[in-house]
Design a protein around this motif. Structure first.
Motif, PDB file in Angstrom:
ATOM      1  N   ARG A 142      43.114  60.005  16.300  1.00  0.00           N
ATOM      2  CA  ARG A 142      43.161  61.278  17.036  1.00  0.00           C
ATOM      3  C   ARG A 142      41.842  62.031  16.870  1.00  0.00           C
ATOM      4  NH1 ARG A 142      47.362  58.869  18.121  1.00  0.00           N
ATOM      5  NH2 ARG A 142      49.365  59.840  18.576  1.00  0.00           N
ATOM      6  N   SER A 143      40.761  61.275  16.845  1.00  0.00           N
ATOM      7  CA  SER A 143      39.450  61.876  16.618  1.00  0.00           C
ATOM      8  C   SER A 143      38.372  60.926  17.117  1.00  0.00           C
ATOM      9  CB  SER A 143      39.240  62.171  15.133  1.00  0.00           C
ATOM     10  OG  SER A 143      37.889  62.432  14.836  1.00  0.00           O
ATOM     11  N   PHE A 144      37.452  61.442  17.943  1.00  0.00           N
ATOM     12  CA  PHE A 144      36.324  60.629  18.387  1.00  0.00           C
ATOM     13  C   PHE A 144      35.349  60.389  17.239  1.00  0.00           C
ATOM     14  CE2 PHE A 144      37.984  61.954  22.441  1.00  0.00           C
ATOM     15  CZ  PHE A 144      37.670  60.907  23.299  1.00  0.00           C
ATOM     16  N   LEU A 150      44.101  58.681  29.781  1.00  0.00           N
ATOM     17  CA  LEU A 150      44.768  58.122  28.609  1.00  0.00           C
ATOM     18  C   LEU A 150      44.797  59.086  27.434  1.00  0.00           C
ATOM     19  CD1 LEU A 150      43.113  54.585  28.750  1.00  0.00           C
ATOM     20  CD2 LEU A 150      45.366  55.245  29.619  1.00  0.00           C
ATOM     21  N   LEU A 151      43.854  60.023  27.419  1.00  0.00           N
ATOM     22  CA  LEU A 151      43.757  60.980  26.317  1.00  0.00           C
ATOM     23  C   LEU A 151      43.644  62.400  26.860  1.00  0.00           C
ATOM     24  CD1 LEU A 151      41.083  59.168  24.103  1.00  0.00           C
ATOM     25  CD2 LEU A 151      43.540  59.296  23.631  1.00  0.00           C
ATOM     26  N   ASN A 152      44.318  63.322  26.196  1.00  0.00           N
ATOM     27  CA  ASN A 152      44.119  64.746  26.460  1.00  0.00           C
ATOM     28  C   ASN A 152      43.122  65.270  25.441  1.00  0.00           C
ATOM     29  OD1 ASN A 152      46.082  65.016  28.579  1.00  0.00           O
ATOM     30  ND2 ASN A 152      47.678  64.862  26.997  1.00  0.00           N
ATOM     31  N   ARG A 153      42.028  65.855  25.900  1.00  0.00           N
ATOM     32  CA  ARG A 153      40.970  66.304  25.009  1.00  0.00           C
ATOM     33  C   ARG A 153      40.834  67.818  25.086  1.00  0.00           C
ATOM     34  NH1 ARG A 153      39.692  62.107  28.216  1.00  0.00           N
ATOM     35  NH2 ARG A 153      38.538  60.272  27.481  1.00  0.00           N
ATOM     36  N   THR A 154      40.739  68.456  23.933  1.00  0.00           N
ATOM     37  CA  THR A 154      40.336  69.862  23.849  1.00  0.00           C
ATOM     38  C   THR A 154      39.211  69.928  22.823  1.00  0.00           C
ATOM     39  OG1 THR A 154      41.813  70.505  22.020  1.00  0.00           O
ATOM     40  CG2 THR A 154      42.746  70.533  24.245  1.00  0.00           C
ATOM     41  N   THR A 155      38.647  71.108  22.636  1.00  0.00           N
ATOM     42  CA  THR A 155      37.574  71.243  21.649  1.00  0.00           C
ATOM     43  C   THR A 155      38.082  71.053  20.233  1.00  0.00           C
ATOM     44  OG1 THR A 155      37.944  73.642  21.618  1.00  0.00           O
ATOM     45  CG2 THR A 155      36.230  72.800  23.104  1.00  0.00           C
ATOM     46  N   ARG A 156      39.408  71.135  20.037  1.00  0.00           N
ATOM     47  CA  ARG A 156      39.956  71.060  18.680  1.00  0.00           C
ATOM     48  C   ARG A 156      40.835  69.843  18.427  1.00  0.00           C
ATOM     49  NH1 ARG A 156      41.794  77.239  17.019  1.00  0.00           N
ATOM     50  NH2 ARG A 156      39.710  78.200  17.202  1.00  0.00           N
ATOM     51  N   SER A 157      41.311  69.190  19.481  1.00  0.00           N
ATOM     52  CA  SER A 157      42.268  68.112  19.234  1.00  0.00           C
ATOM     53  C   SER A 157      42.184  67.038  20.300  1.00  0.00           C
ATOM     54  CB  SER A 157      43.697  68.672  19.172  1.00  0.00           C
ATOM     55  OG  SER A 157      44.073  69.177  20.440  1.00  0.00           O
ATOM     56  N   VAL A 158      42.749  65.883  19.954  1.00  0.00           N
ATOM     57  CA  VAL A 158      42.882  64.752  20.869  1.00  0.00           C
ATOM     58  C   VAL A 158      44.325  64.285  20.796  1.00  0.00           C
ATOM     59  CG1 VAL A 158      42.172  62.398  21.404  1.00  0.00           C
ATOM     60  CG2 VAL A 158      40.487  64.034  20.532  1.00  0.00           C
ATOM     61  N   SER A 159      44.957  64.097  21.930  1.00  0.00           N
ATOM     62  CA  SER A 159      46.325  63.594  21.964  1.00  0.00           C
ATOM     63  C   SER A 159      46.450  62.548  23.062  1.00  0.00           C
ATOM     64  CB  SER A 159      47.326  64.730  22.190  1.00  0.00           C
ATOM     65  OG  SER A 159      47.096  65.357  23.449  1.00  0.00           O
ATOM     66  N   LEU A 160      47.505  61.755  22.975  1.00  0.00           N
ATOM     67  CA  LEU A 160      47.729  60.686  23.943  1.00  0.00           C
ATOM     68  C   LEU A 160      48.571  61.189  25.113  1.00  0.00           C
ATOM     69  CD1 LEU A 160      48.634  57.779  21.500  1.00  0.00           C
ATOM     70  CD2 LEU A 160      46.532  57.982  22.818  1.00  0.00           C
ATOM     71  N   THR A 161      48.217  60.763  26.304  1.00  0.00           N
ATOM     72  CA  THR A 161      49.098  60.964  27.452  1.00  0.00           C
ATOM     73  C   THR A 161      50.212  59.917  27.374  1.00  0.00           C
ATOM     74  OG1 THR A 161      47.871  59.423  28.847  1.00  0.00           O
ATOM     75  CG2 THR A 161      47.126  61.727  28.834  1.00  0.00           C
ATOM     76  N   ASP A 162      51.183  60.010  28.256  1.00  0.00           N
ATOM     77  CA  ASP A 162      52.249  59.007  28.271  1.00  0.00           C
ATOM     78  C   ASP A 162      51.665  57.615  28.527  1.00  0.00           C
ATOM     79  OD1 ASP A 162      54.115  60.943  27.797  1.00  0.00           O
ATOM     80  OD2 ASP A 162      54.753  61.143  29.892  1.00  0.00           O
ATOM     81  N   ALA A 163      50.699  57.545  29.451  1.00  0.00           N
ATOM     82  CA  ALA A 163      50.070  56.252  29.733  1.00  0.00           C
ATOM     83  C   ALA A 163      49.300  55.748  28.514  1.00  0.00           C
ATOM     84  CB  ALA A 163      49.120  56.386  30.924  1.00  0.00           C
TER      85      ALA A 163
END
Length: 294
Positions: A19-21, A50-63
């Motif tokens: 959950r981190s680049f 495939l990924l939801n990105r914000t300046t603070r977090s990374v999360s997975l989409t359903d795909a």
């Protein structure tokens, strides 16, 4: 499948696990921008985010969640196939990533690292020493080292050398106006360092003799999560410290620290090298295990 396709999938898998680049880049040995570029290329090629990105977090989409679920066993099979090639080599080959508590790393790994590298020239060791409790699967380690009491279910554990124990130590000038404690309950009359995990949680000084177990919770004015700092504070003569015996051994032998309650400090539980039970171990990890096992 093209090599670039596999590289992009591996980059995505690393980001999905961490959950981190940044952490994915550290694992892959490339820059964070290279990881981001690979994942963006993959998303563009499959036509899905495939990924939801914000300046603070990374999360997975359903795909992304579905893709990772399929990639995990697939990469496991690829890793097993590559590990199987070790039978055709004279010596272990490749990288082995190990997580070990910083406070004990010198005493457990210090004595074997040189021999492992010398005897296995194709082996690459990557050792992360931290007292933070690490999920070795999530963070991409091949194995970890911990006390037996802190192992998770589903792990294969191998008992390793050496067996360590704690020591209570203080400087001679600390005891000029104080009696050396003979029983654990006498520590309440002393200034004692609070031992702390990196999370901030304090843990007690534990003693045992003749079947009697005592847990002492210091309330001293300072809490530390680093054994080097504990020893330095004890040397200053302002407090007693509870540290690994091996760390204070030199100072005890040369008289700069006095050991207390020796008979109340039995050996700790064994340390174990552990790894996921579902994973085939590589020849490199096997070499590490053989160097450490009891």
């Amino acid at each position: 499948m093209r090599a670039t396709d596999l590289s992009e999938l591996a980059a995505f898998d690393a980001v999905a696990r961490h959950r981190s680049f940044r952490k994915a880049a550290e694992e892959r040995g490339v820059t964070a921008s290279a990881i981001s570029h690979a994942v963006s290329n993959l998303e563009e090629r499959v036509g899905l985010r495939l990924l939801n990105r914000t300046t603070r977090s990374v999360s997975l989409t359903d795909a992304g969640t579905m893709l990772q679920a399929h990639l995990t066993p697939a990469f496991g099979e690829i890793g097993s196939a590559l590990d199987a090639l070790n039978r055709f080599r004279d010596t272990p080959f490749g990288k082995v990533r190990i997580n070990v508590p910083n406070s004990v790393a010198p005493f457990i790994l210090g004595r074997v690292m040189g021999a492992l590298i010398r005897d296995n020239p194709n082996l690459e060791l990557e050792i992360s020493a931290t007292d933070r409790l690490v999920d070795i699967v999530e963070e991409g380690f091949d194995a970890g080292i911990r006390l037996g009491e802190s192992l998770r279910e589903g792990m294969v554990a191998v008992k390793i050398k050496p067996r360590l124990r704690f020591a209570v130590v203080g400087a001679p000038n600390y005891f000029r106006e104080r009696d050396i404690p003979q029983m654990p309950h006498e520590l309440k009359d002393h200034v004692c360092v609070q031992n702390m995990y990196p999370s901030g949680v304090r843990y007690p000084w534990e003693f045992e003799r003749g079947g009697e177990a005592v847990a002492f919770h210091p309330s001293g004015p300072i809490a530390l999560d680093d054994q080097e700092l504990m020893v330095q504070l004890a040397l200053s003569g302002v407090a007693l410290a509870y540290v690994w015996e091996n760390r204070a051994q030199r100072e005890i032998l040369d008289g700069r620290l006095i050991r207390c309650l020796d008979e109340w400090c039995p050996p700790e539980d064994w340390f174990y090298l552990y790894y996921p039970g579902r994973r085939n171990i590589s020849a490199g990890l096997r070499a590490v295990i053989e160097a450490l096992r009891v």
